[in-house]
Design an enzyme around this catalytic site. Structure first.
Site, mmCIF file in Angstrom:
data_model
loop_
_atom_site.group_PDB
_atom_site.id
_atom_site.type_symbol
_atom_site.label_atom_id
_atom_site.label_comp_id
_atom_site.label_asym_id
_atom_site.label_seq_id
_atom_site.Cartn_x
_atom_site.Cartn_y
_atom_site.Cartn_z
ATOM 1 N N CYS A 1 -78.752 -11.734 46.892
ATOM 2 C CA CYS A 1 -79.971 -12.539 46.756
ATOM 3 C C CYS A 1 -81.126 -11.684 46.210
ATOM 4 C CB CYS A 1 -80.356 -13.138 48.112
ATOM 5 S SG CYS A 1 -81.868 -14.110 47.993
ATOM 6 N N PRO B 1 -72.631 -20.755 47.234
ATOM 7 C CA PRO B 1 -73.701 -20.893 48.227
ATOM 8 C C PRO B 1 -75.022 -20.973 47.476
ATOM 9 C CG PRO B 1 -72.925 -18.606 48.138
ATOM 10 C CD PRO B 1 -72.084 -19.397 47.179
ATOM 11 N N MET B 2 -75.835 -21.974 47.778
ATOM 12 C CA MET B 2 -77.134 -22.102 47.089
ATOM 13 C C MET B 2 -78.175 -22.589 48.089
ATOM 14 S SD MET B 2 -76.327 -23.587 43.291
ATOM 15 C CE MET B 2 -75.181 -24.828 43.845
ATOM 16 N N GLY C 1 -71.994 -23.120 40.362
ATOM 17 C CA GLY C 1 -73.350 -23.218 40.902
ATOM 18 C C GLY C 1 -74.119 -24.312 40.185
ATOM 19 N N ARG C 2 -75.060 -23.894 39.319
ATOM 20 C CA ARG C 2 -75.959 -24.857 38.679
ATOM 21 C C ARG C 2 -75.245 -25.868 37.796
ATOM 22 N NH1 ARG C 2 -79.536 -20.293 36.206
ATOM 23 N NH2 ARG C 2 -77.425 -19.435 36.146
ATOM 24 N N GLY D 1 -71.362 -17.504 37.543
ATOM 25 C CA GLY D 1 -72.404 -17.303 36.539
ATOM 26 C C GLY D 1 -72.147 -18.016 35.240
ATOM 27 N N ASP D 2 -72.995 -19.024 34.986
ATOM 28 C CA ASP D 2 -73.032 -19.698 33.681
ATOM 29 C C ASP D 2 -71.801 -20.552 33.385
ATOM 30 O OD1 ASP D 2 -75.382 -18.317 33.538
ATOM 31 O OD2 ASP D 2 -74.731 -16.888 32.015
ATOM 32 N N GLN E 1 -72.274 -18.498 54.867
ATOM 33 C CA GLN E 1 -72.800 -17.244 54.324
ATOM 34 C C GLN E 1 -73.958 -16.737 55.183
ATOM 35 O OE1 GLN E 1 -75.415 -16.749 50.819
ATOM 36 N NE2 GLN E 1 -73.725 -15.568 49.921
#
Ligand SMILES: Cc1cc2nc3c(=O)[nH]c(=O)nc-3n(C[C@H](O)[C@H](O)[C@H](O)COP(=O)(O)O)c2cc1C
Length: 326
Positions: free
Chosen positions: A104, A21-22, A228-229, A205-206, A75
Site C-alpha cells: 500500500c 483487495p481494494m 482490480g480496476r 496490474g493493468d 488482508q
C-alpha cells in the site's frame, strides 16, 4: 493455455482469476458479485492489525463474510510482528487465506511503517512472516510492489524471503511505491518473480480487457491473474477470461443483463449496509456499469445528483431499458 488447477497450500482454486483487495471497493457485496462471476478467490479490503487488536468492534465489520463468497482471503496491514500475529486470533472465523499487505502506497499507512514501507526493511518482513506463519496453519499469502522506488527494486529479494519463511503464494503489483498508479505496470517483473520462485505467483496490474489478462498469463507465465480496476462495472471480465482460458466462446452482457447485475448489486448493498450507504456506494458503481454506453456521461451526472435510492433505481432502469431499445 489451461494449466493444472491452481493450489495455494491446502486450497485448490476453481479458477486462477481472482479479485484484488481494494480498500473502499472490495466490501462483502462487491466480493459476492465478483465471486458469482467466476472469481477463484476474493480478497477483503485491507484490515488494520492494530485496529483489530486495540479496538476490535470498529474494525470487526470488515471481517463479516458470507458462505457464498468462499474462498475468502482476509488482508491485514501492520508493521509489528506480534500485533499482526495477535490479529489473526481476533478473526471471527478463520478465513480460507490470510494475506499480508506489503504494497500500500498511501501516506498514512506508510507513516505507520506498514504497506510498502515494509519493502525498505526486508529483515522486518522476515520477522513478520515468522511470527504470522506460527499462527496461520492454512494458506498464507503476501502482496507486494516491485520496490520503494526505481533505485530500490527488490521484489526478488522479498520473494525469496517469503518463500523461505513459508509463504504459500505471492502477488506482485509491478509498480514502485513512488510510482503510485502512474505509468504502466512492468509485467517483466512478474515473469522474473515467477522464474525465481517455486510458490505460485499472481500478477496484478493493468488487466482491463480479456486480451490483457490472456497476455499477462501467456507472457509472464504467472500462475494466476488478479483483477482490480478492470472489474469496475465489469464483473463479467472474470468469467470472460476464464472462458477464454478454457477455449470457450465469450459472451458479452446486454443492457438488460447489466441492469439485472446492478439490481443484485443494489440489493446486496442494502442488505449489508442499509439504503443510505447503498445510495452512496451504488452511485459510483452504476456510473462504472454505464461506461461506454451512449449517453453515459449525462447519465453519470444525473446519478451523482440522486439523493434517494428509489430515484437512483428509477433513473437506472430508464437508462438501461432505453439503451436496450436503441
Ligand atoms: C481503490 C483501490 C484500493 C486498493 N486497495 C488495496 C488494498 O487494500 N490492498 C492491496 O493490497 N492493494 C490495494 N490496491 C491495489 C490493487 O489490489 C491492485 O494491485 C492495483 O490496483 C493494480 O491492479 P489493477 O491495475 O488491476 O487495478 C488498491 C487499488 C485501488 C485502485
Amino acid at each position: 493455455m489451461q494449466k493444472a488447477p491452481l493450489t495455494i497450500q491446502s486450497l485448490t482454486l476453481d479458477s486462477p482469476v481472482i479479485l484484488a483487495p481494494m480498500a473502499g471497493i472490495s466490501s462483502l457485496p462487491y466480493r459476492r458479485i465478483m465471486k458469482s462471476c467466476g472469481a477463484g478467490l476474493v480478497y477483503s479490503e485491507m484490515v488494520s492489525a492494530n485496529g483489530l487488536v486495540r479496538d476490535g468492534a470498529k474494525t470487526q465489520h470488515l471481517l463479516i463474510t458470507h458462505p457464498e463468497e468462499y474462498p475468502l482471503g482476509i488482508q491485514l496491514f501492520g508493521s509489528d510482528p506480534e500485533v499482526l500475529a495477535e490479529a489473526i486470533s481476533r478473526f471471527r472465523e478463520p478465513p480460507a487465506v490470510v494475506d499480508l499487505n506489503m504494497g500500500c502506497p498511501v501516506k498514512k499507512v506508510i507513516r505507520s511503517g506498514s504497506g510498502s514501507a515494509l519493502l525498505r526493511d526486508p529483515k522486518l518482513i522476515a520477522r513478520i512472516l515468522k511470527a504470522v506463519r506460527r499462527r496461520v496453519t492454512g494458506p498464507l499469502t503476501i502482496k507486494i510492489r516491485s520496490g520503494w522506488d526505481i533505485h530500490h527494486i527488490n521484489f526478488l529479494d522479498i520473494g525469496h524471503i517469503a518463500q523461505e519463511e513459508g509463504v504459500d503464494a505471492i502477488t506482485l503489483h509491478p509498480r514502485t511505491r513512488c510510482q503510485g498508479f502512474a505509468g504502466r505496470a512492468d509485467w517483466n517483473h512478474i515473469s522474473e518473480l515467477k522464474q525465481a520462485l517455486d510458490i505460485p505467483v499472481f500478477g496484478s496490474g493493468d488487466i482491463i480487457t480479456v486480451d490483457d489478462g490472456i497476455r499477462m498469463y501467456r507472457e509472464t507465465g504467472c500462475d494466476g491473474l488478479m483483477i482490480g480496476r478492470g472489474g469496475y462495472g465489469n464483473p463479467w471480465l472474470i468469467q470472460q477470461i476464464n472462458d477464454t482460458l478454457q477455449g470457450k466462446q465469450i459472451t458479452c452482457p446486454s443492457a438488460i443483463d447489466k441492469l439485472a447485475m446492478i439490481q443484485r448489486h443494489i440489493d446486496l448493498h442494502c442488505e449489508q449496509f442499509g439504503d443510505d450507504k447503498a445510495l452512496l456506494e451504488m452511485r459510483k458503481h452504476i456510473s462504472w456499469y454505464a461506461r461506454g454506453m451512449e449517453g453515459a456521461s449525462q447519465f453519470r451526472s444525473q446519478v451523482q445528483s440522486c439523493r434517494q435510492l428509489s430515484d437512483l433505481v428509477v433513473l437506472t432502469h430508464d437508462f438501461f431499458h432505453q439503451d436496450h431499445h436503441l
